[in-house]
Design an enzyme around this catalytic site. Sequence first.
Site, PDB file in Angstrom:
ATOM      1  N   GLN A   1      64.887  72.133   1.157  1.00 54.38           N
ATOM      2  CA  GLN A   1      65.411  72.977   1.923  1.00 54.38           C
ATOM      3  C   GLN A   1      66.165  72.753   3.144  1.00 54.38           C
ATOM      4  O   GLN A   1      65.625  72.147   4.052  1.00 54.38           O
ATOM      5  CB  GLN A   1      64.424  74.108   2.403  1.00 54.38           C
ATOM      6  CG  GLN A   1      65.084  75.336   3.110  1.00 54.38           C
ATOM      7  CD  GLN A   1      63.898  76.221   3.494  1.00 54.38           C
ATOM      8  OE1 GLN A   1      63.132  75.705   4.393  1.00 54.38           O
ATOM      9  NE2 GLN A   1      63.769  77.524   3.242  1.00 54.38           N
TER      10      GLN A   1
ATOM     11  N   CYS B   1      57.505  74.263   7.685  1.00 51.10           N
ATOM     12  CA  CYS B   1      57.546  73.299   8.776  1.00 51.10           C
ATOM     13  C   CYS B   1      56.437  72.762   9.083  1.00 51.10           C
ATOM     14  O   CYS B   1      55.425  73.432   9.397  1.00 51.10           O
ATOM     15  CB  CYS B   1      58.188  73.987   9.909  1.00 51.10           C
ATOM     16  SG  CYS B   1      60.197  74.633   9.608  1.00 51.10           S
TER      17      CYS B   1
ATOM     18  N   ARG C   1      67.464  80.896   0.381  1.00 54.60           N
ATOM     19  CA  ARG C   1      66.664  81.665   0.837  1.00 54.60           C
ATOM     20  C   ARG C   1      67.437  82.725   1.915  1.00 54.60           C
ATOM     21  O   ARG C   1      68.134  82.294   2.779  1.00 54.60           O
ATOM     22  CB  ARG C   1      65.588  80.910   1.622  1.00 54.60           C
ATOM     23  CG  ARG C   1      64.635  81.862   2.138  1.00 54.60           C
ATOM     24  CD  ARG C   1      63.178  80.990   2.354  1.00 54.60           C
ATOM     25  NE  ARG C   1      62.048  81.829   1.852  1.00 54.60           N
ATOM     26  CZ  ARG C   1      60.893  81.497   2.072  1.00 54.60           C
ATOM     27  NH1 ARG C   1      60.591  80.429   3.138  1.00 54.60           N
ATOM     28  NH2 ARG C   1      59.888  82.066   1.454  1.00 54.60           N
TER      29      ARG C   1
ATOM     30  N   SER D   1      55.708  77.015  -1.117  1.00 57.43           N
ATOM     31  CA  SER D   1      56.727  77.173  -0.212  1.00 57.43           C
ATOM     32  C   SER D   1      57.112  76.420   0.896  1.00 57.43           C
ATOM     33  O   SER D   1      56.327  75.552   1.353  1.00 57.43           O
ATOM     34  CB  SER D   1      56.377  78.725   0.534  1.00 57.43           C
ATOM     35  OG  SER D   1      57.399  79.356   0.848  1.00 57.43           O
TER      36      SER D   1
ATOM     37  N   TYR E   1      67.937  81.821  11.449  1.00 53.54           N
ATOM     38  CA  TYR E   1      68.484  80.541  11.907  1.00 53.54           C
ATOM     39  C   TYR E   1      69.869  80.549  11.688  1.00 53.54           C
ATOM     40  O   TYR E   1      70.592  81.639  11.715  1.00 53.54           O
ATOM     41  CB  TYR E   1      68.114  79.436  10.962  1.00 53.54           C
ATOM     42  CG  TYR E   1      66.432  79.398  11.154  1.00 53.54           C
ATOM     43  CD1 TYR E   1      65.791  78.771  12.404  1.00 53.54           C
ATOM     44  CD2 TYR E   1      65.440  79.564  10.042  1.00 53.54           C
ATOM     45  CE1 TYR E   1      64.490  78.744  12.585  1.00 53.54           C
ATOM     46  CE2 TYR E   1      63.927  79.268  10.404  1.00 53.54           C
ATOM     47  CZ  TYR E   1      63.548  78.909  11.649  1.00 53.54           C
ATOM     48  OH  TYR E   1      62.323  78.908  11.832  1.00 53.54           O
TER      49      TYR E   1
ATOM     50  N   ARG F   1      50.794  79.659   2.567  1.00 53.50           N
ATOM     51  CA  ARG F   1      49.694  79.601   3.251  1.00 53.50           C
ATOM     52  C   ARG F   1      48.372  79.161   2.385  1.00 53.50           C
ATOM     53  O   ARG F   1      47.482  78.416   2.706  1.00 53.50           O
ATOM     54  CB  ARG F   1      49.233  80.741   4.341  1.00 53.50           C
ATOM     55  CG  ARG F   1      50.094  80.572   5.566  1.00 53.50           C
ATOM     56  CD  ARG F   1      49.930  82.111   6.216  1.00 53.50           C
ATOM     57  NE  ARG F   1      50.499  83.207   5.525  1.00 53.50           N
ATOM     58  CZ  ARG F   1      50.739  84.529   5.807  1.00 53.50           C
ATOM     59  NH1 ARG F   1      49.998  84.699   6.937  1.00 53.50           N
ATOM     60  NH2 ARG F   1      51.129  85.558   4.882  1.00 53.50           N
TER      61      ARG F   1
HETATM   62  C1  LIG Z   1      53.211  76.588   8.544  1.00 53.58           C
HETATM   63  C2  LIG Z   1      54.355  77.415   8.020  1.00 53.58           C
HETATM   64  C3  LIG Z   1      55.743  77.000   8.184  1.00 53.58           C
HETATM   65  C4  LIG Z   1      56.637  77.522   7.519  1.00 53.58           C
HETATM   66  N1  LIG Z   1      58.129  76.912   7.637  1.00 53.58           N
HETATM   67  C5  LIG Z   1      58.990  77.454   6.938  1.00 53.58           C
HETATM   68  C6  LIG Z   1      60.065  76.644   6.399  1.00 53.58           C
HETATM   69  O1  LIG Z   1      60.215  75.496   7.011  1.00 53.58           O
HETATM   70  N2  LIG Z   1      61.154  77.341   5.724  1.00 53.58           N
HETATM   71  C7  LIG Z   1      61.076  78.635   5.268  1.00 53.58           C
HETATM   72  O2  LIG Z   1      61.833  79.219   4.764  1.00 53.58           O
HETATM   73  N3  LIG Z   1      59.985  79.278   5.614  1.00 53.58           N
HETATM   74  C8  LIG Z   1      58.901  78.757   6.270  1.00 53.58           C
HETATM   75  N4  LIG Z   1      57.666  79.672   6.453  1.00 53.58           N
HETATM   76  C9  LIG Z   1      57.608  80.769   5.435  1.00 53.58           C
HETATM   77  C10 LIG Z   1      56.944  80.345   4.314  1.00 53.58           C
HETATM   78  O3  LIG Z   1      57.799  79.629   3.445  1.00 53.58           O
HETATM   79  C11 LIG Z   1      56.439  81.793   3.609  1.00 53.58           C
HETATM   80  O4  LIG Z   1      57.665  82.514   3.202  1.00 53.58           O
HETATM   81  C12 LIG Z   1      55.710  82.440   4.465  1.00 53.58           C
HETATM   82  O5  LIG Z   1      54.795  81.954   5.085  1.00 53.58           O
HETATM   83  C13 LIG Z   1      55.198  83.985   3.607  1.00 53.58           C
HETATM   84  O6  LIG Z   1      54.273  83.094   2.531  1.00 53.58           O
HETATM   85  P1  LIG Z   1      52.860  83.134   2.350  1.00 53.58           P
HETATM   86  O7  LIG Z   1      52.224  84.441   2.749  1.00 53.58           O
HETATM   87  O8  LIG Z   1      52.345  82.660   1.181  1.00 53.58           O
HETATM   88  O9  LIG Z   1      52.247  82.240   3.380  1.00 53.58           O
HETATM   89  C14 LIG Z   1      56.535  78.831   6.938  1.00 53.58           C
HETATM   90  C15 LIG Z   1      55.286  79.221   6.878  1.00 53.58           C
HETATM   91  C16 LIG Z   1      54.206  78.791   7.234  1.00 53.58           C
HETATM   92  C17 LIG Z   1      52.838  79.415   7.365  1.00 53.58           C
END
Ligand SMILES: Cc1cc2nc3c(=O)[nH]c(=O)nc-3n(C[C@H](O)[C@H](O)[C@H](O)COP(=O)(O)O)c2cc1C
Length: 752
Positions: free
Chosen positions: A494, A419, A623, A416, A575, A717
């Site tokens: 993205q 940032c 997204r 995923s 955003y 994560r």
């Molecule tokens: C450190 C971090 C940075 C993230 N940055 C973005 C991002 O840049 N763009 C985005 O669409 N989602 C971002 N997310 C959300 C993740 O892409 C994801 O949708 C969210 O963490 C849920 O998935 P997970 O449960 O597997 O962590 C971020 C999540 C984390 C943990």
Amino acid sequence: MKIACIGGGPAGLYFGILMKKADPSSEVVILERNAPGETFGWGVVFSDETLEYLERNDRETHEEITRTFAHWEAIDVHYRGGCIRSGGHGFSGISRRKLLDILTRRAMALGVDIRFRTEVDDFESLDAFRQADLVVAADGVNSKVRARHADVFRPHLDVRTSKYIWLGTTKLFDAFQFIFEENEDGLFQVHGYRFDRDTSTFIVECDPESWTKAGLDRASTEESIAYLERVFARHLDGHRLLPNRSAWVNFVTVKNATWRHGNMVLMGDAAHTAHFSIGSGTKMAMEDSIALAVALARHPRLDDALDAYEAERHPIVLRTQKAAQDSYAWFEGSKRYLGHEPLTFAMSLLSRSKRIGYENLKLRDPGFIERATEDFAARCTVLAEHGDRGREPSPPPMFMPFSLRGLTLQNRVVVSSMCMYSAKDGMVDDFHLVHLGSRAMGGAGLVMTEMTDVSREGRITPGCAGMYRDEHVTAWKRIVDFVHGHSRAAIGLQIAHAGRKGSTKLSWEGMEEPLEDGNWPLISASPIPYTPRSQVPREMDRGDMDRVKADFVRAARMAEDAGFDWLEVHMAHGYLLSSFLSPLCNVRKDAYGGSLEHRMRYPLEVLEAVREVWAKDKPLSVRISATDWHDRGFTGDDAIVLSRALKERGTDIVNVSTGQTSIYAQPVYGRMYQTPYADRIRNEAKVPTMTAGNITTADQVNTILIAGRADLCILARPHLRNPHWTLFAAEEQGYTDLAWPDPYEAVKPRPK
Ligand SMILES: Cc1cc2nc3c(=O)[nH]c(=O)nc-3n(C[C@H](O)[C@H](O)[C@H](O)COP(=O)(O)O)c2cc1C
Ligand SMILES: Cc1cc2nc3c(=O)[nH]c(=O)nc-3n(C[C@H](O)[C@H](O)[C@H](O)COP(=O)(O)OP(=O)(O)OC[C@H]3O[C@@H](n4cnc5c(N)ncnc54)[C@H](O)[C@@H]3O)c2cc1C
């Protein structure tokens, strides 16, 4: 101890039995409005696990129950004229009347004073209550005690939309039956099972539209039965449907803020209900009885005992209610799955409440999962192109390739977007090369970059990655080339603009906090700050819109120059583009605010412009936040409309996230918590989806894919913790065809 109990259902009776067993000197009075043997409904189901629990608590009733019950192992799903059977489920059915007979006899033998035909209305005036140390309200779903003290118990009654009627039949089923029959009026579904030597339960459920169209809103029970006998003639083989105080009703999910009030306590359906499709109501009622009896034995003070009872049971019940909620939501929305192939439909149905998944079904019935996996592979056209695998079993669903436009992903796991806040004026460097490079070598089919901003002022923080200077193309190209040169992964960019969430500190220095100095002005759909501490953004005018659109287009062109395989437009998480979609932060009065159609206008305009310049043979995803998790916000229904519009404008797949649009949101987290939104969009709007959100295991990925809930699974994560998540997942499943980086070959697991 003197106990007065209202209601002689499974909860009240079993509690009476356990109390008299524990202390024969205790006085237990049960007041029951019905005569002995008089009750509603037909059979109920118990799982093998529940029966073991009952055996431990009262061997005598367990023996009697198991003497009369019907046991079965299989679940049949009747769909599109065929039947899919899955085995290994281990359930028993027992007549509700017989269960009550057994419990009544046992309670009376132990000295419980059961007063039948006693309607309790003004219970506080009765001697039995005035003299009681403990008053147990086991008076069912319509509990009068709960209603009388609603100010204390604070009940929440959720009336579900579907209509159901609880019938019986003399047709003897040899497995649990889920029957789906469509006709000119709509869809009618049955939950059926045999529960004794000569009778089966036959619960019919349908959506309100089918019910009204069929005229069942005006029909008597007899007329309803005649109609349903025609609908299900094929399954009944001439047997009749039988009523027992049967009527069309809506299921009510009961919750209470607290279950106790002074010396009064709620138990069973009075305290909580769980939809019949998970067959847990009687089990929960009897488990309450056990927990209360144990708590009373353990704690000399009544107050402590009641606290302990609620503390133990309430969280367990809430978990069961969550499973029941997933289950009824599936049945309420089952029409959307009617396009599924039979095995996908069955997988979707069986895994609906998240309690059973791919691995668990493999243990229950390996042949069933083998058939479902082969069926999934047979419909994977890319795999077919890769040639006949001969007698080799198909790979688990997560390792099936996936094609969109001219791109084929080697598997369905996606890293995923995350940032990293480690860039300088948008420039990605060695950190990003190592970070993304190692995740690409970890085996995922697609690696997404972090949110990469289309302009300097479109960044969230000074550390955000960008695609707005010529040098950015070179820096990104270095990473893209590495991924292409050293892994089989595809890499997607993205692109985004932070809008009102911009100009903040790096996440580890103060998430969403404005910068100490060097803040830049913000723009958004409307001048509403994200948090009370945030800068107030300027409402975008048409000039701003054109400029930002041009920035997106430039970034898309640069992505092509850098060699990216995939492009994603970020319309989620509050955003800039997301701020137009959500009514919580778009209060514009012009053509870009107001109705959903108007709020979608600018994001769709940007999308169209991006699609126009993005390579025709490469996929484009968008997204979205499919809900604001806010009662006045963007909803799952809105997400359906938006997804259709996105598809019409050239979006190949919707990346379904949720929330992060308002600090006042009330998200409900849990395993795979966003997947129901991806499922709805895929199966209702008929748009391919990628799903993210607390997906952590290979089992969850396989289950989501094979049940047709999404096309790709995204993990964020878990990939931060372990860049090689996919390689490990392959090893765990004994799948050896996944390519490992050549230099790591020495440790690649070999076929056994
Ligand atoms: C450190 C971090 C940075 C993230 N940055 C973005 C991002 O840049 N763009 C985005 O669409 N989602 C971002 N997310 C959300 C993740 O892409 C994801 O949708 C969210 O963490 C849920 O998935 P997970 O449960 O597997 O962590 C971020 C999540 C984390 C943990
Ligand atoms: C369609 C359907 C199918 C179901 N299938 C299953 C299943 O397969 N498996 C399963 O485990 N559960 C099932 N259930 C749930 C199950 O029936 C209930 O959860 C269970 O009966 C709860 O037991 P209880 O003792 O709390 O309440 P009840 O069984 O409702 O008993 C309450 C008793 O209190 C009496 N009463 C109420 N008010 C008064 C009053 N004022 N004065 C005197 N007496 C009063 C009533 O007459 C009744 O006997 C199903 C429910 C439905 C609706």
